[in-house]
Design an enzyme around this catalytic site. Sequence first.
Site, mmCIF file in Angstrom:
data_model
loop_
_atom_site.group_PDB
_atom_site.id
_atom_site.type_symbol
_atom_site.label_atom_id
_atom_site.label_comp_id
_atom_site.label_asym_id
_atom_site.label_seq_id
_atom_site.Cartn_x
_atom_site.Cartn_y
_atom_site.Cartn_z
ATOM 1 N N HIS A 1 -10.441 -6.171 1.327
ATOM 2 C CA HIS A 1 -11.897 -6.303 1.301
ATOM 3 C C HIS A 1 -12.457 -6.767 2.639
ATOM 4 O O HIS A 1 -13.485 -6.268 3.134
ATOM 5 C CB HIS A 1 -12.249 -7.295 0.184
ATOM 6 N N SER B 1 -21.403 -6.703 -1.628
ATOM 7 C CA SER B 1 -20.475 -7.028 -0.539
ATOM 8 C C SER B 1 -20.664 -6.083 0.632
ATOM 9 O O SER B 1 -20.452 -6.453 1.785
ATOM 10 C CB SER B 1 -19.026 -6.922 -1.021
ATOM 11 N N ASP C 1 -13.536 -13.961 4.175
ATOM 12 C CA ASP C 1 -13.140 -12.931 3.212
ATOM 13 C C ASP C 1 -11.633 -12.944 3.044
ATOM 14 O O ASP C 1 -11.005 -14.002 3.168
ATOM 15 C CB ASP C 1 -13.641 -11.558 3.693
#
Length: 1016
Positions: A544, A727, A493
């Site tokens: 994220h 996600s 990520d």
Amino acid sequence: MRPRSTPALRPRSTPGHRLLHSVFAAACLTLIASCGGGGGNGDEITPPAGNVGRLSGTVSVLITSEPDPNLESEPNDTVSQANDLGSIAAGDVLRATGSITQPSDVDVFQITAPSRIEVELSFVGTSTSADLDVLLVDPVALNAVERYESSANAESGTFVVKGTAFVVVQAFNGTSDYTLELTGRSLGATITEREPNDIVPQGRYLGTFTSGDNVVVSGSMMTGNSDIFLLAMPTASLTLFTCDFSVGNDLDLYFYDATASLNPSAPFQESISEFIPEVTSVNTPAMTLLAVEVRPFQSANTSWTLDINVGTPRLAGLPIDAATPQLVTLSTEPRASLQDLRSGPKGSQASVLPTELPFPSFTGDLIVKAHAQEATATGRAVSARERLEATVAPMGGRIVGQVPDGPAKVHFDLPGGLDEHEAERYSFALCASLRGRDGIAYAEPDYRVLPMALQQTPNDTYYGLQWHYEQIQLPAAWGVTTGSNSVRVAVLDTGSTPAQDLDDREEPGFDMISNPSVAGDGNGYDSNPRDVGDGNGLQPSSFHGSHVAGTIGAETNNGYGVAGVTWQTQIVHVRVLGIGGGSTFDIINAMLYAAGLPNDSGQTTQLCQVQNLSLGGGGFSQAAQDAVNAATAAGSLIVAAAGNENSSTPSYPAAYQNVLSVAAVDYNRERAPYSNFHATVDIAAPGGDVSADLNGDQYPDGVLSTKPDDSSTPTNFESYSFYQGTSMAAPHVAGVAALVLSQNPGLTPAQVSAILQGTATDLGAPGRDTSYGDGLVNAFAAVSAAAGGGGGPTLSLSANSLLFETPTAAADVIITNVGSGLLQLQSVSATTNSGGAWLSAAFVGSGQAGSTDASSLRVNVDGTGLADGLYEGQVRVESNGGIANLGVALSLGGPGGSGPVYDVFVLAVDIDVSPPETRSQFVLNTGGSLDYLLSQLPAGGYVIVAGTDEDDDGYICDEGEPLCGLYPALGLATRIELSSMGSISGLNFPLESPNFGSMAGAPLEGFRRLPTSGQN
């Protein structure tokens, strides 16, 4: 040739909805001491200095008149659930009306006679086609000692009683309403025999006998006949028997232990002298049903009298005098059923009186309260403890604890060799015998309190806002395992950030972004996976990777921040997303790196058994598919987000073979509006929907996790945010996969995937579908299966109670197999306690192949035509994985009622402490608004109870109070889990006039309210 550019990949999440600053600031004032401000992609939360929660709802006053004291109250089909008709003395009349609705039903009533009396029984059924019978059950052996079994639907007769006894109504055939009337009569100086009484089952029952009792019985006989009497002996006793008869005859005495069976094989003691009178003493241990036979050795037609004098045993305690045979108190063999004890044409009728407790208890332990004696002959008052000690000692009991000025815990050493059922039966017999003793206020089992579920509840500050964990049965899974630090999960990520909730869970990772302009840190590959941010000043950074990592494994149960799916798993950040996204080539190398395989960076790491890829886009890449295959073969399970385009177009890497593709669901377990749907979707998990607040917690229904906030300087790394997206769904699955591997580290990626898919809860169309794949990930079922599943299927329902407030309604309860193998649903039945057949239920859905053959239970109520009031029922589900019971309440009528006006105390009772404590109170009046608000509540588990305190003794819901209620209904208590920032509304429930006679084992003290000055 110009090389083809690699497709850009972006985070698979949608920025979370942000509250308006003024609204969020107001929330800070009421809920937390300090709040972070500024921008970002989600709702940031700063740990508070001190929090309170609130519970609110409305009560409904459905019944304000006194309940009919004569009406039976279900359940009352075991002696431990008996309806208490009260005390009876000479001149008293006790009445009960009831109904046998099924041939297998029994209704049980309890009576207590302070002194020995004769009771005249009158029983009439309303149906001429039915045949109901009545039995009298003693409190010591719990045997049917008297039987009234005419062929008509009417019974009559008399019996003798002292102490406690149980009157049982049961069907020989048919069903019927009935009326039972018991009238107390004085006994004369002598109790006469009643024929026939030649065998023990026919013996006349004389009630309980304790020290100081003196009874004379009389009869007559001829050679070949016998006269038999039954005596319940709750205390250890030495009893003197004197049998007098006319000269020229010879009568003998025989004594039998009828405790285990009314068909004892042989007497344990005999008195066969040639003298007149026949005199003997019998030593009996506590809890003996003694049968005494007067038998002629030589007799014409003679009358006789038997004088019974009860004293204390020869020795102070048990065992009794070695010269006297020790009685067997309870048999370990299966006890005879009632049909074996009957005589006459009804002897073939199958009927067994259940004696087991409806709830588990500590066998041998009772909770008993005695009244203090005003004064003795010497003028000294006897304390309640002294009186209790004097009562229980001859029964073999001893006080092992006592609440000051309150009830005591009394322990009895049970006879050795008893199986679980017999120990339970013996314990209740002790309880029943004590209830009938002079000076005893009440006696009840010491019920075993069990957790609401086998689960772990972490103490993290914001755990109460992580609704998504309950949705996948994660707390129950934590009751099995919280993970293992030998399992490693790679997060491919945006990289890592410093955060108190993550630092100790992260191992060194790698920055696999090869292009310095995308990396934003001035170089290409390096060993520092730090997320430098992808914001542009106006738009805060997504951070994220931190959000994803927090869902997988934020430090849990540390009293801070949020909880992660796993509590032990190590997290390895592999940075692949930078400014503008990332490249397929970098991700290929990252997958190989995380699998411990050679890659372009020249660096490798120890195998990560799970890899989470919350990213996607572009088209099919053979190179990426080859990398997935290689990583899988090396032992690394690839979990990827299905995509957020609300599209049926396949998204990669989720659509590659050997990748577990994860779709997203919202708070209602429905496909999130953004989640992709495609044949390659394998499983679903919570992804959230920040446009909604369906749980009413004043926050958007996103997934809450760690996420720094760089909308202002310096960056706040101790911030948390609600995000939505596939996600957010993927790391739930990756975390559960890590829990599965902690149970069985030898599983291959294919086996882990099979367990996750095979134990998922089916959603949508029956079986696999494009929106949910095989269904919603079920953490508890998955870890149970990985651990062996307990050797077979196990039935689990998603609720244990339902409350309906409209005449017609329906609700679905999810059926889950939390064991291994195929769960086969065998039957479902619905019964009601009142109001007729307003409740029904049926299985729906074809279930999940290999897991369960039905997906849910549909419960329907139809109360059309019913009067306002509260109606209760039960749904019973039987399967090859066990039995589950669902309580159902139907509440009809508006908030309020006619009749007297009362003050009602609504309490929030903390059940996580012992004893439970009232933490908050709201006082309302039934003549006004019935809304309540319980505030200033710390995080924890609560039950909500409401009731009157008309006697002003500081307790609600104790005996005699006109109104009592428990959320969601009496008998259907539900634990309310309140987070430290919780605010739960809509907790509506009815108040009713309780029938305390049906509340077997209920403490008479009720629930302690707060002083009025303590009201919130």
